[in-house]
Design a protein around this motif. Structure first.
Motif, PDB file in Angstrom:
ATOM      1  N   ALA A  47      31.114 -96.409  91.207  1.00  0.00           N
ATOM      2  CA  ALA A  47      31.052 -97.083  89.914  1.00  0.00           C
ATOM      3  C   ALA A  47      31.861 -96.301  88.897  1.00  0.00           C
ATOM      4  O   ALA A  47      32.841 -95.653  89.251  1.00  0.00           O
ATOM      5  CB  ALA A  47      29.605 -97.240  89.486  1.00  0.00           C
ATOM      6  N   CYS A  48      31.427 -96.316  87.641  1.00  0.00           N
ATOM      7  CA  CYS A  48      32.220 -95.729  86.562  1.00  0.00           C
ATOM      8  C   CYS A  48      32.510 -94.250  86.812  1.00  0.00           C
ATOM      9  O   CYS A  48      33.568 -93.752  86.441  1.00  0.00           O
ATOM     10  CB  CYS A  48      31.540 -95.916  85.223  1.00  0.00           C
ATOM     11  N   CYS A  49      31.606 -93.519  87.454  1.00  0.00           N
ATOM     12  CA  CYS A  49      31.851 -92.116  87.737  1.00  0.00           C
ATOM     13  C   CYS A  49      33.082 -91.919  88.603  1.00  0.00           C
ATOM     14  O   CYS A  49      33.753 -90.895  88.518  1.00  0.00           O
ATOM     15  CB  CYS A  49      30.663 -91.513  88.470  1.00  0.00           C
ATOM     16  N   GLY A  84      28.696 -92.487  91.418  1.00  0.00           N
ATOM     17  CA  GLY A  84      28.366 -93.809  90.916  1.00  0.00           C
ATOM     18  C   GLY A  84      27.000 -94.294  91.341  1.00  0.00           C
ATOM     19  O   GLY A  84      26.253 -93.612  92.023  1.00  0.00           O
ATOM     20  N   THR A  85      26.707 -95.532  90.903  1.00  0.00           N
ATOM     21  CA  THR A  85      25.403 -96.118  91.152  1.00  0.00           C
ATOM     22  C   THR A  85      25.276 -96.528  92.614  1.00  0.00           C
ATOM     23  O   THR A  85      26.135 -97.214  93.131  1.00  0.00           O
ATOM     24  CB  THR A  85      25.230 -97.361  90.277  1.00  0.00           C
ATOM     25  N   SER A 112      24.465 -89.089  86.807  1.00  0.00           N
ATOM     26  CA  SER A 112      23.022 -89.314  86.788  1.00  0.00           C
ATOM     27  C   SER A 112      22.607 -90.428  87.730  1.00  0.00           C
ATOM     28  O   SER A 112      21.515 -90.403  88.279  1.00  0.00           O
ATOM     29  CB  SER A 112      22.557 -89.661  85.379  1.00  0.00           C
ATOM     30  N   CYS A 113      23.477 -91.419  87.923  1.00  0.00           N
ATOM     31  CA  CYS A 113      23.107 -92.532  88.793  1.00  0.00           C
ATOM     32  C   CYS A 113      22.919 -92.060  90.223  1.00  0.00           C
ATOM     33  O   CYS A 113      21.956 -92.429  90.878  1.00  0.00           O
ATOM     34  CB  CYS A 113      24.184 -93.600  88.777  1.00  0.00           C
ATOM     35  N   HIS A 119      19.615 -94.877  84.075  1.00  0.00           N
ATOM     36  CA  HIS A 119      18.960 -95.982  83.378  1.00  0.00           C
ATOM     37  C   HIS A 119      18.789 -97.201  84.262  1.00  0.00           C
ATOM     38  O   HIS A 119      18.171 -98.153  83.858  1.00  0.00           O
ATOM     39  CB  HIS A 119      19.690 -96.370  82.102  1.00  0.00           C
ATOM     40  N   TYR A 120      19.353 -97.199  85.454  1.00  0.00           N
ATOM     41  CA  TYR A 120      19.174 -98.357  86.335  1.00  0.00           C
ATOM     42  C   TYR A 120      18.066 -98.141  87.346  1.00  0.00           C
ATOM     43  O   TYR A 120      17.906 -98.942  88.244  1.00  0.00           O
ATOM     44  CB  TYR A 120      20.475 -98.653  87.077  1.00  0.00           C
ATOM     45  N   CYS A 143      27.072 -88.322  82.576  1.00  0.00           N
ATOM     46  CA  CYS A 143      27.182 -89.776  82.672  1.00  0.00           C
ATOM     47  C   CYS A 143      28.420 -90.237  81.946  1.00  0.00           C
ATOM     48  O   CYS A 143      28.331 -90.646  80.821  1.00  0.00           O
ATOM     49  CB  CYS A 143      25.949 -90.466  82.104  1.00  0.00           C
ATOM     50  N   PRO A 144      29.596 -90.198  82.499  1.00  0.00           N
ATOM     51  CA  PRO A 144      29.948 -89.568  83.770  1.00  0.00           C
ATOM     52  C   PRO A 144      30.172 -88.071  83.594  1.00  0.00           C
ATOM     53  O   PRO A 144      30.406 -87.628  82.479  1.00  0.00           O
ATOM     54  CB  PRO A 144      31.270 -90.245  84.118  1.00  0.00           C
TER      55      PRO A 144
HETATM   56  S1  SF4 Z   1      26.087 -91.878  85.800  1.00  0.00           S
HETATM   57 FE1  SF4 Z   1      26.911 -93.052  84.088  1.00  0.00          FE
HETATM   58  S2  SF4 Z   1      29.144 -93.066  84.438  1.00  0.00           S
HETATM   59 FE2  SF4 Z   1      28.145 -92.500  86.376  1.00  0.00          FE
HETATM   60  S3  SF4 Z   1      27.919 -94.406  87.516  1.00  0.00           S
HETATM   61 FE3  SF4 Z   1      26.018 -94.063  86.368  1.00  0.00          FE
HETATM   62  S4  SF4 Z   1      26.303 -95.182  84.456  1.00  0.00           S
HETATM   63 FE4  SF4 Z   1      28.327 -94.929  85.392  1.00  0.00          FE
END
Ligand code: SF4
Lengths: 333, 326
Positions: A47-49, A84-85, A112-113, A119-120, A143-144
């Motif tokens: 994901a975004c990471c 990522g998630t 963190s994911c 947060h998910y 994050c990231p």
């Molecule tokens: S930790 Fe933050 S940046 Fe990384 S995948 Fe999760 S939401 Fe995206």
């Protein structure tokens, strides 16, 4: 068995020779040095990471300095950076990829994911931390995480390898109680919504004719189909575009309790996947669709998660695999 | 008896060890050049000046890795593949006058023999991809076979043009002929055959405009997908040995081999080959990859007719020159 005992004995006599210890320790150190100086990560991001991880690999931060080049084949990779998630559907793939990697292998959970779900973590489709699925050596928070943090994590891993910890062990922290893992409890039933869309409604028996008419008028582009759960009933919304006159039309359909509507995929082939998605998340049945299967959730999923009555601890269980099931994956897969 | 064995084995040992050393540092050179072209630093922290121990670390690490053989694969062929490729690509060096003295095998048709041996590589590649029991390896191998077999034709023909002009197929003759002028300076024919040779050498060495068999975004890593550890290292080395062999070939046939402007020595062959290799690196890190049908079409429609035209021209030229000198 006899052979093994004999060779053990041979090793024993070898170890009694003067300097044998020194020899073995220094070869060990040499190989540990080699392992930590040429960590090849699997090119793989979630994901975004992953975007930040790519930035770490490219010009400004340049992990090639530390001898790291990405390999696309898991057989040749030493390091898996989970950036990522981790969704439930992806967790199985991660486990497979991890098993395909040739040992010795290491794992970095970045962000963190990947560490905890962030947060998910209470969402139906997210695994709360990749260490439910595979053993993790180094956790990189953020994050990231910034590229500096990534590099710090890698240096930390190099220290671990240099100390001679060659095979990572499974995360042996005690399995948390079921109760702490159960989803947020829904105490009140959701409020009835009074919100009603005022734009054009058509009858659902009229759908095919209406869209054929529109298509012959030049609305050849199906922009999207979406569904909304208004608690009293479900409304389907269609957007069509005309690429010549640059206009668009919208129309809605109110669904009855039987949740059936005819499919548009024979008229607009772009409707195929969108209808599958709506079927997956809302459970609306599109009659005449060529291949109405789940597209996002795993095939054996129970329930349709975007419906209002889908509460995570309802009888639509499993909303996601339990820790026990993950532990079973570890041993079986 | 022992002495004769030593006499037999020593040159082989010398050539192979020098070759492996050169090739290990070619990998390092490639990583450094790539880094410079992308404004990075490249290997730096492994070994003090500029990561010079990096090849050693990579090799040692690959030795300690697990050896995985996929289920249901043909394990005999699977293990034979990397060994075959390595042996063939090293064997072709027996014919090249590349080390400080003469080639190990001195035969009249050394050029032809070199081409014949090095074209056996494709068999090793094919059996390793076929026996991996992996669809990506199979697709990659099919592409690779089509590519190498079709590009071998312009490669050989473009190399025949200088041979016809010189009138010999032995490396010794070819080098001796170029004492005054190198073939690359031969008007028209020299440049034409060099360009054709260069393009097909890129395809033979599986380098970037033609690296379809390793297209990472499509095929994971091509025919080496299922190989891990030391077998993968053999593939990796063999690829560079083969490419370096082609570079040495180019430096002998087009750039005068051991003849230099100021002095003549066999070390010049290696230096020229390294410069040639750097040129290939520049191309590799600045170009894109072309599609398989474009690749084959380019070969059959453009390169092969062009190389045959060059061959015809060379024959005519040779015929009339001989005729007039009678
Ligand atoms: S930790 Fe933050 S940046 Fe990384 S995948 Fe999760 S939401 Fe995206």
């Amino acid at each position: 068995m006899g052979d093994v005992n004999k060779s053990l004995k041979d090793i024993g006599t070898f170890m009694k020779l003067p300097g044998a210890n020194l020899f073995i320790t220094s070869t060990d150190q040499l190989f540990n040095w080699a392992k930590k100086s040429s960590l090849w990560p699997l090119s793989f991001g979630l994901a975004c990471c992953a975007i930040e991880m790519m930035a770490t690999f490219s010009s400004r931060y340049d992990l090639d300095r530390l001898g790291m080049i990405t390999r696309a084949s898991p057989r040749q990779a030493d390091l898996m950076i989970v950036a990522g998630t981790v969704t439930v559907k992806m967790a199985e793939r991660i486990k497979t990829l991890y098993d395909q990697m040739a040992g010795p292998k290491w794992v970095i959970a970045a962000g963190s994911c990947a560490i905890s779900g962030d947060h998910y973590r209470h969402i139906y489709s997210v695994v709360p931390g990749v260490d439910w699925v595979i053993p993790v050596d180094v956790y990189v928070p953020g994050c990231p995480p910034t590229p500096e943090a990534f590099i710090d994590g890698i240096l930390e891993l190099q220290n671990i390898i240099g100390e001679g910890k060659t095979s990572p062990t499974f995360n042996s922290s005690p399995v948390p109680e079921e109760k702490t893992l159960s989803p947020l409890e829904v105490t009140k039933p959701p409020k009835k919504s009074k919100n009603v869309i005022e734009s054009e409604f058509i009858d659902k028996t009229n759908l095919i004719n209406h869209s054929m008419d529109l298509k012959s008028q030049g609305f050849t582009y199906l922009k999207f189909i979406t569904a909304t759960d208004f608690d009293t009933n479900i409304v389907l919304t269609y957007f069509l575009g005309n690429n010549v006159s640059n206009k668009e039309v919208e129309f809605n359909i109110k669904l009855d309790d039987d949740m059936k509507v005819s499919s548009l995929s024979n008229i607009y082939s772009g409707a195929d996947w969108q209808e599958r998605e709506i079927f997956d998340l809302f459970g609306i049945i599109f009659e005449g669709h060529p291949n109405l299967k789940r597209i996002m959730m795993p095939d054996e999923w129970i329930g349709h998660p975007l419906r209002k009555e889908y509460v995570m601890d309802s009888h639509y269980y499993p909303y996601r695999p339990t820790r026990k099931e993950y532990e079973k994956w570890k041993t079986e897969l | 008896m022992f002495n004769s064995f030593i006499e037999f084995a020593l040159p082989i040992f010398k050539t192979i060890s020098i070759l492996i050393l050169i090739v290990a540092y070619l990998v390092w050179l490639e990583r450094k050049v790539a880094a410079k072209m992308q404004s990075r630093v490249g290997p730096y922290s492994v070994g003090y000046p500029h990561g010079w121990l990096q090849p050693l670390a990579d090799a040692l690490k690959l030795m300690t890795k697990d050896d995985s053989i996929p289920k249901n694969s043909d394990s005999l062929l699977f293990n034979l593949g990397p060994v075959w490729i390595m042996v063939v690509s090293l064997a072709s060096f027996a014919l090249l006058p590349f080390y400080f003295n003469n080639p190990m095998l001195n035969v009249d048709l050394s050029f032809m023999l070199f081409i014949a041996i090095s074209s056996l590589i494709i068999i090793g590649i094919f059996i390793s991809g076929w026996s991996s029991n992996n669809k990506y390896a199979l697709i990659s191998v099919l592409r690779m076979t089509a590519q190498i077999i079709s590009y071998e034709i312009p490669l050989v023909i473009s190399l025949l043009i200088p041979c016809i002009l010189i009138g010999s197929l032995s490396f010794g003759e070819i080098i001796r002929y170029q004492e005054d002028t190198w073939i690359i300076f031969y008007p028209l024919l020299g440049q034409l055959s060099f360009i054709i040779f260069f393009i097909s050498a890129l395809a033979e060495g599986n380098r970037i405009p033609f690296d379809l068999s390793e297209a990472e975004s499509e095929l994971i890593s091509g025919y080496t997908t299922e190989y891990s550890g030391i077998k993968f290292a053999l593939f990796y080395l063999a690829e560079y040995v083969h490419l370096f062999g082609i570079c040495v070939l180019g430096s002998i046939i087009f750039f005068g081999g051991s003849n230099g402007p100021f002095f003549s020595s066999n070390i010049l062959i290696v230096i020229k080959a390294l410069l040639f290799f750097t040129l290939i690196l520049f191309i590799r890190w600045s170009f894109f990859r072309i599609r398989i049908d474009q690749l084959l079409k380019f070969n059959w429609v453009k390169l092969i007719p062009l190389s045959f035209a060059g061959l015809l021209l060379a024959c005519l030229l040779k015929y009339y020159m001989d005729f007039s000198s009678l």
